[in-house]
Scaffold this motif. Structure first.
Motif, PDB file in Angstrom:
ATOM      1  N   GLN A  35      60.126  34.474  92.526  1.00 11.84           N
ATOM      2  CA  GLN A  35      61.392  34.043  91.946  1.00 11.84           C
ATOM      3  C   GLN A  35      62.122  35.303  91.506  1.00 11.84           C
ATOM      4  O   GLN A  35      61.507  36.352  91.355  1.00 11.84           O
ATOM      5  N   PRO A  91      47.132  31.517  88.401  1.00 13.26           N
ATOM      6  CA  PRO A  91      47.179  30.508  87.345  1.00 13.26           C
ATOM      7  C   PRO A  91      47.882  29.227  87.802  1.00 13.26           C
ATOM      8  O   PRO A  91      48.788  29.276  88.634  1.00 13.26           O
ATOM      9  N   PRO A  92      47.481  28.078  87.259  1.00 16.28           N
ATOM     10  CA  PRO A  92      48.228  26.859  87.527  1.00 16.28           C
ATOM     11  C   PRO A  92      49.639  27.000  86.977  1.00 16.28           C
ATOM     12  O   PRO A  92      49.865  27.742  86.017  1.00 16.28           O
ATOM     13  N   ARG A  93      50.571  26.373  87.606  1.00 15.22           N
ATOM     14  CA  ARG A  93      51.949  26.463  87.153  1.00 15.22           C
ATOM     15  C   ARG A  93      52.687  25.188  87.496  1.00 15.22           C
ATOM     16  O   ARG A  93      52.260  24.435  88.356  1.00 15.22           O
ATOM     17  N   GLU A  94      53.783  24.990  86.820  1.00 11.81           N
ATOM     18  CA  GLU A  94      54.665  23.869  87.139  1.00 11.81           C
ATOM     19  C   GLU A  94      56.035  24.466  87.421  1.00 11.81           C
ATOM     20  O   GLU A  94      56.461  25.394  86.741  1.00 11.81           O
ATOM     21  N   THR A  95      56.697  23.931  88.427  1.00  9.01           N
ATOM     22  CA  THR A  95      58.018  24.441  88.785  1.00  9.01           C
ATOM     23  C   THR A  95      59.066  23.385  88.494  1.00  9.01           C
ATOM     24  O   THR A  95      58.905  22.232  88.886  1.00  9.01           O
ATOM     25  N   LEU A  96      60.128  23.770  87.785  1.00 10.29           N
ATOM     26  CA  LEU A  96      61.246  22.857  87.557  1.00 10.29           C
ATOM     27  C   LEU A  96      62.421  23.361  88.394  1.00 10.29           C
ATOM     28  O   LEU A  96      62.642  24.560  88.509  1.00 10.29           O
ATOM     29  N   GLY A  97      63.183  22.417  88.926  1.00  6.03           N
ATOM     30  CA  GLY A  97      64.319  22.805  89.755  1.00  6.03           C
ATOM     31  C   GLY A  97      63.845  23.253  91.115  1.00  6.03           C
ATOM     32  O   GLY A  97      62.869  22.738  91.660  1.00  6.03           O
ATOM     33  N   VAL A  98      64.504  24.246  91.636  1.00  7.40           N
ATOM     34  CA  VAL A  98      64.229  24.738  92.977  1.00  7.40           C
ATOM     35  C   VAL A  98      62.955  25.574  92.984  1.00  7.40           C
ATOM     36  O   VAL A  98      62.770  26.423  92.117  1.00  7.40           O
ATOM     37  N   LYS A 158      61.645  28.455  94.643  1.00  5.53           N
ATOM     38  CA  LYS A 158      62.241  29.473  95.509  1.00  5.53           C
ATOM     39  C   LYS A 158      61.262  29.980  96.567  1.00  5.53           C
ATOM     40  O   LYS A 158      61.621  30.230  97.685  1.00  5.53           O
ATOM     41  N   VAL A 187      53.681  30.581  79.754  1.00  4.38           N
ATOM     42  CA  VAL A 187      54.662  31.644  79.989  1.00  4.38           C
ATOM     43  C   VAL A 187      55.747  31.014  80.862  1.00  4.38           C
ATOM     44  O   VAL A 187      55.450  30.471  81.928  1.00  4.38           O
ATOM     45  N   VAL A 227      59.253  31.527  82.917  1.00  3.66           N
ATOM     46  CA  VAL A 227      60.230  32.454  83.509  1.00  3.66           C
ATOM     47  C   VAL A 227      61.318  31.624  84.165  1.00  3.66           C
ATOM     48  O   VAL A 227      61.042  30.707  84.925  1.00  3.66           O
ATOM     49  N   TYR A 228      62.565  31.938  83.826  1.00  7.54           N
ATOM     50  CA  TYR A 228      63.648  31.105  84.350  1.00  7.54           C
ATOM     51  C   TYR A 228      64.697  31.929  85.075  1.00  7.54           C
ATOM     52  O   TYR A 228      64.947  33.085  84.757  1.00  7.54           O
ATOM     53  N   VAL A 244      62.200  35.523  79.980  1.00  6.44           N
ATOM     54  CA  VAL A 244      60.781  35.206  79.785  1.00  6.44           C
ATOM     55  C   VAL A 244      60.517  34.780  78.335  1.00  6.44           C
ATOM     56  O   VAL A 244      60.870  35.495  77.399  1.00  6.44           O
ATOM     57  N   GLU A 302      57.236  32.827  75.904  1.00  7.26           N
ATOM     58  CA  GLU A 302      55.852  32.392  75.952  1.00  7.26           C
ATOM     59  C   GLU A 302      55.390  31.889  74.599  1.00  7.26           C
ATOM     60  O   GLU A 302      56.021  32.185  73.577  1.00  7.26           O
ATOM     61  N   TYR A 305      54.458  20.698  75.202  1.00  6.35           N
ATOM     62  CA  TYR A 305      54.645  21.101  76.598  1.00  6.35           C
ATOM     63  C   TYR A 305      55.488  20.071  77.349  1.00  6.35           C
ATOM     64  O   TYR A 305      56.422  20.425  78.065  1.00  6.35           O
ATOM     65  N   LYS A 312      59.327  20.553  78.963  1.00  3.09           N
ATOM     66  CA  LYS A 312      59.689  20.249  80.348  1.00  3.09           C
ATOM     67  C   LYS A 312      60.855  19.261  80.424  1.00  3.09           C
ATOM     68  O   LYS A 312      61.799  19.445  81.187  1.00  3.09           O
ATOM     69  N   ALA A 321      65.872  27.622  88.875  1.00  2.73           N
ATOM     70  CA  ALA A 321      64.429  27.641  89.114  1.00  2.73           C
ATOM     71  C   ALA A 321      63.709  28.092  87.847  1.00  2.73           C
ATOM     72  O   ALA A 321      64.080  29.089  87.238  1.00  2.73           O
ATOM     73  N   ILE A 322      62.713  27.330  87.462  1.00  3.70           N
ATOM     74  CA  ILE A 322      61.894  27.696  86.300  1.00  3.70           C
ATOM     75  C   ILE A 322      60.428  27.555  86.680  1.00  3.70           C
ATOM     76  O   ILE A 322      60.026  26.540  87.258  1.00  3.70           O
ATOM     77  N   ILE A 323      59.647  28.569  86.372  1.00  7.69           N
ATOM     78  CA  ILE A 323      58.200  28.466  86.562  1.00  7.69           C
ATOM     79  C   ILE A 323      57.549  28.480  85.186  1.00  7.69           C
ATOM     80  O   ILE A 323      57.889  29.310  84.343  1.00  7.69           O
ATOM     81  N   ILE A 324      56.637  27.550  84.977  1.00  2.46           N
ATOM     82  CA  ILE A 324      55.848  27.526  83.743  1.00  2.46           C
ATOM     83  C   ILE A 324      54.396  27.796  84.114  1.00  2.46           C
ATOM     84  O   ILE A 324      53.749  26.976  84.773  1.00  2.46           O
ATOM     85  N   TYR A 325      53.897  28.966  83.741  1.00  2.00           N
ATOM     86  CA  TYR A 325      52.490  29.294  83.974  1.00  2.00           C
ATOM     87  C   TYR A 325      51.676  28.685  82.850  1.00  2.00           C
ATOM     88  O   TYR A 325      52.016  28.863  81.673  1.00  2.00           O
ATOM     89  N   LYS A 326      50.621  27.984  83.216  1.00  2.00           N
ATOM     90  CA  LYS A 326      49.792  27.297  82.220  1.00  2.00           C
ATOM     91  C   LYS A 326      48.463  28.034  82.068  1.00  2.00           C
ATOM     92  O   LYS A 326      47.646  28.047  82.988  1.00  2.00           O
ATOM     93  N   LEU A 327      48.263  28.615  80.898  1.00  2.00           N
ATOM     94  CA  LEU A 327      47.072  29.435  80.671  1.00  2.00           C
ATOM     95  C   LEU A 327      46.273  28.880  79.507  1.00  2.00           C
ATOM     96  O   LEU A 327      46.764  28.059  78.727  1.00  2.00           O
TER      97      LEU A 327
END
Lengths: 85, 85
Positions: free
Chosen positions: A29, A69-76, A78, B4, B6-7, B32, B34, B42, B46, B59-65
């Motif tokens: 991204q 790491p597991p992750r969740e994506t919102l929106g597009v 990329k 974490v 990241v958008y 960023v 976190e 959580y 979301k 686009a947003i990614i949420i890393y789950k740790l």
């Protein structure tokens, strides 16, 4: 080791940083790269980045993880994770 | 759980996203955030983000740790980790 790199660098250096990271990691991204690296690759990436950035102005965080790491994506999404694996 | 976020969102929505995330997490660097969250926090994050972004564009990614990950900072440390802990 698995790393996630997030960078915030001046616009005049961003293309060189992106190009360098693309040689070592997967683009996920805007301003985010990640990938599996060996310890020596990790050191090479740090050294390379330090040469490219202005250390008084730019900021880069490298998260050091054991595995992807597991992750969740919102929106597009990329760069869908399937393309990374 | 430690997340974490990241958008990469359109400039017209970025301030609202930042303001929302600041209520729930710690700002660490441009784009960023976190922090430690419960499962219900959580989910609330979301849901809130989905309401703020344009899901066809942003686009947003949420890393789950499991816990705060080790990290290395190059250049400027915009929000030193000691301030987060």
């Amino acid at each position: 080791m698995y790393i996630v790199v997030v960078y915030d660098v001046g616009v005049e250096r961003v293309n060189r940083v992106k190009k360098f990271l693309r040689q070592h990691l997967n683009w996920v991204q805007n301003s985010v790269f990640e990938g599996e690296v060996t310890l020596s690759e990790y050191e090479r990436i740090k050294t390379g980045l330090r040469e490219l950035i202005n250390e008084d102005h730019d900021a880069i965080i490298i998260y050091k993880l054991r595995s992807m790491p597991p992750r969740e994506t919102l929106g597009v999404e990329k760069n869908p994770i399937e393309d990374i694996i």
